[in-house]
Scaffold this motif. Structure first.
Motif, PDB file in Angstrom:
ATOM      1  N   TRP A 167      50.723   3.209 -27.879  1.00  0.00           N
ATOM      2  CA  TRP A 167      50.376   2.076 -28.745  1.00  0.00           C
ATOM      3  C   TRP A 167      51.329   1.991 -29.935  1.00  0.00           C
ATOM      4  O   TRP A 167      51.613   0.903 -30.443  1.00  0.00           O
ATOM      5  CB  TRP A 167      48.929   2.188 -29.204  1.00  0.00           C
ATOM      6  N   LEU A 168      51.859   3.145 -30.357  1.00  0.00           N
ATOM      7  CA  LEU A 168      52.871   3.115 -31.417  1.00  0.00           C
ATOM      8  C   LEU A 168      54.194   2.583 -30.892  1.00  0.00           C
ATOM      9  O   LEU A 168      54.921   1.888 -31.615  1.00  0.00           O
ATOM     10  CB  LEU A 168      53.052   4.516 -31.989  1.00  0.00           C
ATOM     11  N   ASN A 169      54.519   2.911 -29.635  1.00  0.00           N
ATOM     12  CA  ASN A 169      55.711   2.322 -29.024  1.00  0.00           C
ATOM     13  C   ASN A 169      55.589   0.807 -28.942  1.00  0.00           C
ATOM     14  O   ASN A 169      56.548   0.073 -29.196  1.00  0.00           O
ATOM     15  CB  ASN A 169      55.926   2.914 -27.630  1.00  0.00           C
ATOM     16  N   ALA A 170      54.402   0.330 -28.551  1.00  0.00           N
ATOM     17  CA  ALA A 170      54.184  -1.113 -28.493  1.00  0.00           C
ATOM     18  C   ALA A 170      54.285  -1.743 -29.876  1.00  0.00           C
ATOM     19  O   ALA A 170      54.811  -2.851 -30.039  1.00  0.00           O
ATOM     20  CB  ALA A 170      52.817  -1.409 -27.873  1.00  0.00           C
ATOM     21  N   ALA A 171      53.801  -1.026 -30.895  1.00  0.00           N
ATOM     22  CA  ALA A 171      53.914  -1.542 -32.258  1.00  0.00           C
ATOM     23  C   ALA A 171      55.368  -1.641 -32.689  1.00  0.00           C
ATOM     24  O   ALA A 171      55.762  -2.579 -33.393  1.00  0.00           O
ATOM     25  CB  ALA A 171      53.139  -0.641 -33.220  1.00  0.00           C
ATOM     26  N   ALA A 172      56.188  -0.667 -32.257  1.00  0.00           N
ATOM     27  CA  ALA A 172      57.606  -0.727 -32.600  1.00  0.00           C
ATOM     28  C   ALA A 172      58.322  -1.838 -31.846  1.00  0.00           C
ATOM     29  O   ALA A 172      59.221  -2.486 -32.384  1.00  0.00           O
ATOM     30  CB  ALA A 172      58.267   0.623 -32.301  1.00  0.00           C
ATOM     31  N   LEU A 173      57.910  -2.059 -30.580  1.00  0.00           N
ATOM     32  CA  LEU A 173      58.575  -3.078 -29.777  1.00  0.00           C
ATOM     33  C   LEU A 173      58.164  -4.495 -30.176  1.00  0.00           C
ATOM     34  O   LEU A 173      58.994  -5.408 -30.175  1.00  0.00           O
ATOM     35  CB  LEU A 173      58.263  -2.846 -28.295  1.00  0.00           C
ATOM     36  N   ALA A 174      56.888  -4.696 -30.481  1.00  0.00           N
ATOM     37  CA  ALA A 174      56.387  -6.054 -30.712  1.00  0.00           C
ATOM     38  C   ALA A 174      55.619  -6.188 -32.017  1.00  0.00           C
ATOM     39  O   ALA A 174      54.842  -7.131 -32.179  1.00  0.00           O
ATOM     40  CB  ALA A 174      55.494  -6.487 -29.549  1.00  0.00           C
ATOM     41  N   GLY A 175      55.799  -5.247 -32.959  1.00  0.00           N
ATOM     42  CA  GLY A 175      55.039  -5.300 -34.202  1.00  0.00           C
ATOM     43  C   GLY A 175      55.326  -6.545 -35.027  1.00  0.00           C
ATOM     44  O   GLY A 175      54.404  -7.216 -35.497  1.00  0.00           O
TER      45      GLY A 175
ATOM     46  N   VAL B  61      61.495   8.237 -30.458  1.00  0.00           N
ATOM     47  CA  VAL B  61      62.151   7.296 -31.373  1.00  0.00           C
ATOM     48  C   VAL B  61      61.249   6.106 -31.670  1.00  0.00           C
ATOM     49  O   VAL B  61      61.047   5.720 -32.844  1.00  0.00           O
ATOM     50  CB  VAL B  61      63.498   6.829 -30.788  1.00  0.00           C
ATOM     51  N   TYR B  62      60.678   5.521 -30.627  1.00  0.00           N
ATOM     52  CA  TYR B  62      59.809   4.356 -30.851  1.00  0.00           C
ATOM     53  C   TYR B  62      58.505   4.765 -31.526  1.00  0.00           C
ATOM     54  O   TYR B  62      57.915   3.979 -32.286  1.00  0.00           O
ATOM     55  CB  TYR B  62      59.537   3.649 -29.528  1.00  0.00           C
ATOM     56  N   THR B  63      58.044   5.982 -31.258  1.00  0.00           N
ATOM     57  CA  THR B  63      56.865   6.467 -31.980  1.00  0.00           C
ATOM     58  C   THR B  63      57.168   6.605 -33.466  1.00  0.00           C
ATOM     59  O   THR B  63      56.336   6.281 -34.324  1.00  0.00           O
ATOM     60  CB  THR B  63      56.421   7.818 -31.399  1.00  0.00           C
ATOM     61  N   TYR B  64      58.372   7.072 -33.781  1.00  0.00           N
ATOM     62  CA  TYR B  64      58.784   7.173 -35.190  1.00  0.00           C
ATOM     63  C   TYR B  64      58.763   5.800 -35.864  1.00  0.00           C
ATOM     64  O   TYR B  64      58.257   5.653 -36.985  1.00  0.00           O
ATOM     65  CB  TYR B  64      60.175   7.791 -35.270  1.00  0.00           C
ATOM     66  N   LEU B  65      59.300   4.798 -35.173  1.00  0.00           N
ATOM     67  CA  LEU B  65      59.310   3.447 -35.756  1.00  0.00           C
ATOM     68  C   LEU B  65      57.902   2.918 -35.951  1.00  0.00           C
ATOM     69  O   LEU B  65      57.598   2.259 -36.955  1.00  0.00           O
ATOM     70  CB  LEU B  65      60.115   2.507 -34.854  1.00  0.00           C
ATOM     71  N   GLY B  66      57.028   3.200 -34.976  1.00  0.00           N
ATOM     72  CA  GLY B  66      55.654   2.729 -35.106  1.00  0.00           C
ATOM     73  C   GLY B  66      54.890   3.432 -36.204  1.00  0.00           C
ATOM     74  O   GLY B  66      54.134   2.803 -36.960  1.00  0.00           O
ATOM     75  N   VAL B  67      55.086   4.756 -36.336  1.00  0.00           N
ATOM     76  CA  VAL B  67      54.389   5.505 -37.380  1.00  0.00           C
ATOM     77  C   VAL B  67      54.879   5.094 -38.753  1.00  0.00           C
ATOM     78  O   VAL B  67      54.097   4.971 -39.705  1.00  0.00           O
ATOM     79  CB  VAL B  67      54.589   7.020 -37.153  1.00  0.00           C
ATOM     80  N   ARG B  68      56.169   4.861 -38.886  1.00  0.00           N
ATOM     81  CA  ARG B  68      56.714   4.489 -40.182  1.00  0.00           C
ATOM     82  C   ARG B  68      56.136   3.172 -40.688  1.00  0.00           C
ATOM     83  O   ARG B  68      56.016   2.952 -41.905  1.00  0.00           O
ATOM     84  CB  ARG B  68      58.238   4.382 -40.084  1.00  0.00           C
ATOM     85  N   GLY B  69      55.747   2.297 -39.780  1.00  0.00           N
ATOM     86  CA  GLY B  69      55.201   1.013 -40.202  1.00  0.00           C
ATOM     87  C   GLY B  69      53.761   1.057 -40.664  1.00  0.00           C
ATOM     88  O   GLY B  69      53.295   0.104 -41.289  1.00  0.00           O
ATOM     89  N   ILE B  70      53.038   2.155 -40.362  1.00  0.00           N
ATOM     90  CA  ILE B  70      51.616   2.208 -40.732  1.00  0.00           C
ATOM     91  C   ILE B  70      51.320   3.244 -41.801  1.00  0.00           C
ATOM     92  O   ILE B  70      50.204   3.274 -42.326  1.00  0.00           O
ATOM     93  CB  ILE B  70      50.750   2.487 -39.494  1.00  0.00           C
ATOM     94  N   LEU B  71      52.287   4.093 -42.149  1.00  0.00           N
ATOM     95  CA  LEU B  71      52.059   5.100 -43.180  1.00  0.00           C
ATOM     96  C   LEU B  71      52.304   4.507 -44.567  1.00  0.00           C
ATOM     97  O   LEU B  71      53.148   3.635 -44.742  1.00  0.00           O
ATOM     98  CB  LEU B  71      52.978   6.303 -42.965  1.00  0.00           C
ATOM     99  N   ASP B  72      51.566   5.007 -45.533  1.00  0.00           N
ATOM    100  CA  ASP B  72      51.728   4.605 -46.928  1.00  0.00           C
ATOM    101  C   ASP B  72      52.149   5.817 -47.748  1.00  0.00           C
ATOM    102  O   ASP B  72      51.782   6.955 -47.446  1.00  0.00           O
ATOM    103  CB  ASP B  72      50.427   4.026 -47.486  1.00  0.00           C
TER     104      ASP B  72
ATOM    105  N   VAL C  55      65.429  12.381 -21.689  1.00  0.00           N
ATOM    106  CA  VAL C  55      65.773  11.073 -22.258  1.00  0.00           C
ATOM    107  C   VAL C  55      64.513  10.240 -22.494  1.00  0.00           C
ATOM    108  O   VAL C  55      64.364   9.587 -23.540  1.00  0.00           O
ATOM    109  CB  VAL C  55      66.756  10.340 -21.331  1.00  0.00           C
ATOM    110  N   LEU C  56      63.597  10.253 -21.533  1.00  0.00           N
ATOM    111  CA  LEU C  56      62.352   9.496 -21.700  1.00  0.00           C
ATOM    112  C   LEU C  56      61.537  10.032 -22.870  1.00  0.00           C
ATOM    113  O   LEU C  56      60.972   9.258 -23.657  1.00  0.00           O
ATOM    114  CB  LEU C  56      61.535   9.563 -20.409  1.00  0.00           C
ATOM    115  N   ALA C  57      61.453  11.354 -22.989  1.00  0.00           N
ATOM    116  CA  ALA C  57      60.710  11.938 -24.109  1.00  0.00           C
ATOM    117  C   ALA C  57      61.366  11.586 -25.441  1.00  0.00           C
ATOM    118  O   ALA C  57      60.677  11.282 -26.425  1.00  0.00           O
ATOM    119  CB  ALA C  57      60.624  13.450 -23.937  1.00  0.00           C
TER     120      ALA C  57
END
Length: 446
Positions: A106-114, A34-45, A27-29
């Motif tokens: 850091w991508l999780n943090a970007a998803a949580l507080a981006g 999931v949060y890594t996906y949200l963070g990566v999606r925000g920085i890719l072009d 579950v933790l993995a």
């Protein structure tokens, strides 16, 4: 009453929570992925399809890596007892934690507080623009402080001209002569300079009102809920317009113009020729005009010094709004989002606690097992096998203690008949060798 040794109870408990441990780790993995996906999606072009598949692949790789790494740690760290080997595993675990933070936390943090971090960046930039607007407005209004001095000089020259015309206060002769002409000219120049300063006030006020409207729009963009990307684009557009307003405010300052006009009063002073009908009147006119020249020079010096003080104020530096992605904003303003960083890192590094718990429990089991007797360590299967082996040894006549065949018991000497009492061998009786036979021998043949 404790029916089982503590080591066995701990072992049974560890086996009981093994499934829960695997489930929690999975579950933790998954949450980290999931949060890594949200963070990566925000920085890719790129196109939407490219961004989607790239983010999915990266987040899946992160989830698998986290699950595999912590599975290895949960398996191996509790079993290692050597101090050097355990230190090596701890160093390896620390390196793995650093890599997990670098690729996921850091991508999780970007998803949580981006979004909040981007709003923070916009708010900080807005504050800077507000300060720049106030400073530019203050610099533009600083020249207004010269207006009273210019107006007093203009009134003084105009008043002297009127007095000279009406009562001959300066030359002693009434009428409009060279002195009246000169004083009227100086008064007119001062009035023109005062009009220039007064006219700039309205322009400064209009520009400041326009800049304030831009700031109000930018504040609404910062505080309005909704998606951050459209708001950030609109904020950038407003920031460009506000920069233009601030530049215009700096150009409307009339301090430099006042300084040039003040210098012209002294350098460009042209006194008219005395037009007195008599030599005495002409001489008096020349003296008064020289006095006016000295007064104009002093006024010019004072205005130039005041203008220099205003011009010495440092101008407002041009500010440019630099848009940041959510990940960049989270990293730049990390001190304002420590709880988000803590949550993002905890998702990835919480298994450290499980590793330490299993390590302590396994150490306790080893310590308790070393103090148990051999009888307390035997299992039920081993007990059954030992009993079967014992029965077989008994049946075979083997001494269980020594493992050697058990010796036959010897009959006592007093139980044997004396040789003298034995009947004589008459050939009709067959003697039985009782002492030489064994229990295990078969029946004697007939």
């Amino acid at each position: 009453m404790q029916l089982k040794p503590n080591a066995f109870r701990l072992n049974e408990t560890v086996r009981g929570v093994e499934t829960m441990t695997r489930f929690a780790l999975a579950v933790l993995a998954l949450a980290s992925g999931v949060y890594t996906y949200l963070g990566v999606r925000g920085i890719l072009d790129g196109s939407a399809t490219f961004v989607f598949f790239a983010a999915i692949i990266y987040s899946a790789a992160v989830s698998v890596a986290i699950y595999a790494f912590w599975s290895y740690m949960l398996r191996f760290v509790p079993l290692v007892t050597s101090g050097v080997q355990r230190i090596g595993l701890f160093v390896t675990m620390a390196i793995g934690c650093a890599m997990i933070i670098a690729m996921s936390s850091w991508l999780n943090a970007a998803a949580l507080a981006g979004s909040a971090a981007t709003e923070q960046h916009m708010a900080v930039t807005l504050q800077g623009y507000a300060e720049d607007l106030d400073q530019a407005h203050a610099n533009a209004l600083a020249a207004q402080s010269l207006l009273p001095d210019v107006q007093r000089a203009a009134e003084r020259f105009s008043g002297l001209a009127a007095d000279e015309r009406e009562s001959g206060a300066l030359t002693g002769t009434t009428g409009s002569g060279s002195v009246v002409q000169l004083l009227t000219q100086m008064g007119s120049q001062m009035n023109q300079l005062a009009s220039t300063i007064t006219g700039s006030r309205e322009e400064v006020a209009a520009l400041f009102e326009q800049g304030s409207a831009r700031l109000a729009t930018m504040r609404e963009l910062v505080s309005t809920p909704g998606q951050i990307e459209p708001r950030a684009d609109a904020f950038q557009s407003e920031a460009v317009q506000l920069s233009a307003v601030i530049a215009s405010l700096q150009q409307t300052g009339v301090a430099a113009s006042v300084k040039r006009a003040a210098a012209d009063l002294s350098a460009g002073f042209i006194a008219p020729v005395a037009d007195g009908r008599s030599a005495d009147l002409a001489n008096r006119q020349d003296q008064v005009m020289e006095t006016v020249r000295t007064s104009v020079a002093a006024q010019s010096t004072a205005l130039s010094a005041a203008a220099d003080e205003i011009l010495a104020t440092p101008p407002v530096e041009q500010r440019r709004y630099v848009p940041l992605s959510s990940a960049e904003a989270v990293i730049r303003y990390w001190q304002d989002f420590i709880p988000s960083w803590a949550g993002a890192i905890s998702i990835d590094l919480l298994p450290v606690v499980l590793v330490l718990v299993l390590m302590i429990v396994n150490d306790a089991m080893r310590k308790d097992s070393s103090s148990l007797e051999e009888a307390e360590n035997i299992t039920a299967a081993e007990m059954l096998r030992a009993l079967a082996l014992y029965r077989r040894m008994e049946a075979a006549g083997v001494d269980v203690a020594t493992g050697q065949p058990r010796p036959e018991p010897q009959a006592p000497a007093e139980d044997l008949p004396a040789a003298a009492e034995l009947p004589a061998d008459d050939g009709t009786v067959t003697p039985i060798e009782a002492a030489q036979r064994k229990r295990t021998d078969g029946p004697r043949p007939a």
